[in-house]
Design a protein around this motif. Structure first.
Motif, mmCIF file in Angstrom:
data_model
loop_
_atom_site.group_PDB
_atom_site.id
_atom_site.type_symbol
_atom_site.label_atom_id
_atom_site.label_comp_id
_atom_site.label_asym_id
_atom_site.label_seq_id
_atom_site.Cartn_x
_atom_site.Cartn_y
_atom_site.Cartn_z
ATOM 1 N N ARG A 28 0.828 -1.208 0.000
ATOM 2 C CA ARG A 28 0.000 0.000 0.000
ATOM 3 C C ARG A 28 0.865 1.262 0.000
ATOM 4 O O ARG A 28 0.412 2.339 0.406
ATOM 5 C CB ARG A 28 -0.914 0.009 1.232
ATOM 6 N N LEU A 29 2.107 1.135 -0.440
ATOM 7 C CA LEU A 29 3.068 2.247 -0.403
ATOM 8 C C LEU A 29 3.142 2.847 0.998
ATOM 9 O O LEU A 29 3.297 4.049 1.171
ATOM 10 C CB LEU A 29 2.702 3.319 -1.442
ATOM 11 N N ASN A 30 3.015 1.964 2.000
ATOM 12 C CA ASN A 30 3.126 2.331 3.411
ATOM 13 C C ASN A 30 2.115 3.395 3.823
ATOM 14 O O ASN A 30 2.406 4.257 4.665
ATOM 15 C CB ASN A 30 4.556 2.786 3.727
ATOM 16 N N ALA A 31 0.916 3.325 3.242
ATOM 17 C CA ALA A 31 -0.143 4.265 3.610
ATOM 18 C C ALA A 31 -0.421 4.173 5.105
ATOM 19 O O ALA A 31 -0.417 3.095 5.701
ATOM 20 C CB ALA A 31 -1.412 3.966 2.810
ATOM 21 N N TRP A 32 -0.680 5.327 5.701
ATOM 22 C CA TRP A 32 -0.800 5.452 7.156
ATOM 23 C C TRP A 32 -2.127 4.915 7.661
ATOM 24 O O TRP A 32 -3.178 5.209 7.112
ATOM 25 C CB TRP A 32 -0.664 6.922 7.539
ATOM 26 N N THR A 33 -2.076 4.118 8.710
ATOM 27 C CA THR A 33 -3.270 3.633 9.401
ATOM 28 C C THR A 33 -3.106 3.907 10.887
ATOM 29 O O THR A 33 -2.017 4.263 11.356
ATOM 30 C CB THR A 33 -3.461 2.124 9.202
ATOM 31 N N ALA A 34 -4.186 3.719 11.640
ATOM 32 C CA ALA A 34 -4.092 3.894 13.087
ATOM 33 C C ALA A 34 -3.094 2.917 13.684
ATOM 34 O O ALA A 34 -2.305 3.282 14.571
ATOM 35 C CB ALA A 34 -5.474 3.703 13.724
ATOM 36 N N ARG A 35 -3.103 1.674 13.208
ATOM 37 C CA ARG A 35 -2.165 0.678 13.730
ATOM 38 C C ARG A 35 -0.722 1.064 13.409
ATOM 39 O O ARG A 35 0.160 1.004 14.260
ATOM 40 C CB ARG A 35 -2.470 -0.701 13.170
ATOM 41 N N LEU A 36 -0.483 1.480 12.183
ATOM 42 C CA LEU A 36 0.858 1.916 11.803
ATOM 43 C C LEU A 36 1.302 3.085 12.667
ATOM 44 O O LEU A 36 2.446 3.137 13.141
ATOM 45 C CB LEU A 36 0.881 2.316 10.325
ATOM 46 N N GLY A 37 0.397 4.038 12.893
ATOM 47 C CA GLY A 37 0.732 5.185 13.730
ATOM 48 C C GLY A 37 1.099 4.778 15.142
ATOM 49 O O GLY A 37 2.072 5.287 15.717
ATOM 50 N N ARG A 38 0.339 3.858 15.723
ATOM 51 C CA ARG A 38 0.654 3.400 17.080
ATOM 52 C C ARG A 38 2.032 2.743 17.124
ATOM 53 O O ARG A 38 2.838 3.017 18.026
ATOM 54 C CB ARG A 38 -0.406 2.401 17.557
ATOM 55 N N MET A 39 2.297 1.888 16.162
ATOM 56 C CA MET A 39 3.568 1.168 16.148
ATOM 57 C C MET A 39 4.738 2.113 15.873
ATOM 58 O O MET A 39 5.835 1.948 16.428
ATOM 59 C CB MET A 39 3.527 0.047 15.116
ATOM 60 N N VAL A 48 3.886 15.114 6.005
ATOM 61 C CA VAL A 48 3.958 15.849 7.268
ATOM 62 C C VAL A 48 4.944 15.162 8.222
ATOM 63 O O VAL A 48 5.773 15.814 8.858
ATOM 64 C CB VAL A 48 2.577 15.976 7.929
ATOM 65 N N GLN A 49 4.861 13.833 8.300
ATOM 66 C CA GLN A 49 5.790 13.096 9.154
ATOM 67 C C GLN A 49 7.229 13.387 8.755
ATOM 68 O O GLN A 49 8.087 13.659 9.608
ATOM 69 C CB GLN A 49 5.504 11.591 9.068
ATOM 70 N N ALA A 50 7.509 13.361 7.451
ATOM 71 C CA ALA A 50 8.870 13.613 6.979
ATOM 72 C C ALA A 50 9.306 15.048 7.265
ATOM 73 O O ALA A 50 10.456 15.299 7.659
ATOM 74 C CB ALA A 50 8.970 13.316 5.484
ATOM 75 N N LEU A 51 8.394 15.999 7.075
ATOM 76 C CA LEU A 51 8.732 17.405 7.308
ATOM 77 C C LEU A 51 8.980 17.697 8.780
ATOM 78 O O LEU A 51 9.784 18.577 9.114
ATOM 79 C CB LEU A 51 7.612 18.308 6.781
ATOM 80 N N MET A 52 8.310 16.978 9.670
ATOM 81 C CA MET A 52 8.520 17.185 11.098
ATOM 82 C C MET A 52 9.847 16.578 11.574
ATOM 83 O O MET A 52 10.331 16.922 12.652
ATOM 84 C CB MET A 52 7.367 16.578 11.897
ATOM 85 N N GLY A 84 -4.897 9.472 16.976
ATOM 86 C CA GLY A 84 -3.577 9.097 17.445
ATOM 87 C C GLY A 84 -2.725 10.288 17.853
ATOM 88 O O GLY A 84 -3.164 11.442 17.846
ATOM 89 N N ARG A 85 -1.482 9.992 18.186
ATOM 90 C CA ARG A 85 -0.529 11.034 18.545
ATOM 91 C C ARG A 85 -0.194 11.879 17.311
ATOM 92 O O ARG A 85 -0.194 11.399 16.198
ATOM 93 C CB ARG A 85 0.719 10.390 19.148
ATOM 94 N N MET A 86 0.121 13.143 17.540
ATOM 95 C CA MET A 86 0.310 14.078 16.438
ATOM 96 C C MET A 86 1.769 14.115 15.991
ATOM 97 O O MET A 86 2.698 13.939 16.790
ATOM 98 C CB MET A 86 -0.152 15.466 16.855
ATOM 99 N N GLN A 87 1.964 14.395 14.701
ATOM 100 C CA GLN A 87 3.301 14.359 14.124
ATOM 101 C C GLN A 87 4.235 15.407 14.710
ATOM 102 O O GLN A 87 5.458 15.222 14.728
ATOM 103 C CB GLN A 87 3.211 14.531 12.600
ATOM 104 N N ASP A 88 3.698 16.529 15.201
ATOM 105 C CA ASP A 88 4.573 17.575 15.737
ATOM 106 C C ASP A 88 5.307 17.135 17.002
ATOM 107 O O ASP A 88 6.273 17.785 17.420
ATOM 108 C CB ASP A 88 3.769 18.850 16.029
#
Length: 260
Positions: free
Chosen positions: A23-34, A111-115, A84-88
């Protein structure tokens, strides 16, 4: 299959790999938690001095999984990525975090990369905000970070048009620190991270990271006065003594781990 992989590599690099390559590493809640759990591990481990984030397969992170955005992803127990937790939060973590952008990056992935503190990109990567083409707004703090990197005019162009930007243009804007041939990306990033881990004071990096993010909206006089206080504190740390001794003795410094 784990959606996010974490390992520690010598000489003190926490490597996080977003791992949904189909999925080209598309973001999910589970991915965000991990992902944030991996960051927490890296921050708590005194042996880890630098963190590198990259993606598995051909993409870095293609943004939010559209099924998740629609609230229809049963695999995530109906939890929205908005909960989930925020990227900032990355900007307040004391260790340097480097994005190794190996492929397509969009939306929350951008956004994740820019932060992250530094960004290296493969010359084949494709970069887009994507929000406006999905009927969304500047989400997850991108309206804060993007203008600081590329200026308001470029930020508005990128946000409003959601056009695809190639790495050379992103580098010229100031979004990317370095563009690297795709086959060499991880070697270059890991070599850079290794240099930080072996030769730089973890305490110095933590304080300087805090200074850069916190001083941005201060006037120069206040930032200068605050720096004098921080400089006085740095003289009292063992890092200062070791930094001077290693220079005088012409040897590699042995800086202590970051004390949290």
């Amino acid at each position: 299959m784990s959606e996010c992989l974490y390992e520690v590599r010598e000489p003190g690099i926490g490597l996080i790999t977003l791992n949904r390559p189909d999925r080209l590493n598309a973001w999910t809640a589970r991915l965000g938690r991990m992902y944030f759990e991996s960051l927490d591990k890296a921050m708590a481990d005194p042996n880890v001095r630098v963190v590198v984030v990259t993606g598995a397969g051909k993409g870095y992170c293609a943004g939010a999984d559209l099924g998740t955005l629609q609230g229809a992803n049963a695999d995530d127990d109906d939890e929205s990525i908005l909960d989930g937790r925020m990227q900032d939060e990355i900007t307040r973590m004391p260790k340097p975090i480097i994005a190794a952008i190996n492929g397509a990056v969009a939306g929350v992935g951008l956004v994740q990369a820019l932060m992250c503190d530094l960004r290296f990109a493969a010359d084949t990567a494709k970069i887009t905000c994507a929000f406006s083409k999905r009927g969304l707004v500047a989400e997850y703090g991108v309206s804060w970070v993007l203008p600081r990197l590329v200026g308001p005019a470029n930020a508005l162009d990128l946000l409003m048009s959601s056009r695809i930007v190639m790495p050379d243009e992103a580098h010229a804007m100031g979004m990317i620190n370095k563009v690297v041939p795709a086959a060499q990306l991880m070697d270059v990033v890991m070599a850079y991270a290794s240099d930080l881990a072996m030769n730089v004071s973890p305490a110095s990096m933590a304080v300087m990271k805090s200074q850069v993010y916190n001083d941005y909206e201060k006037d120069v006089a206040t930032a200068s006065k605050d720096a004098l206080v921080l400089m006085g504190e740095s003289f009292l740390r063992p890092d200062f003594k070791e930094g001077v001794l290693s220079y005088v003795q012409k040897r590699q410094a042995q800086f202590p781990p970051l004390s949290l």
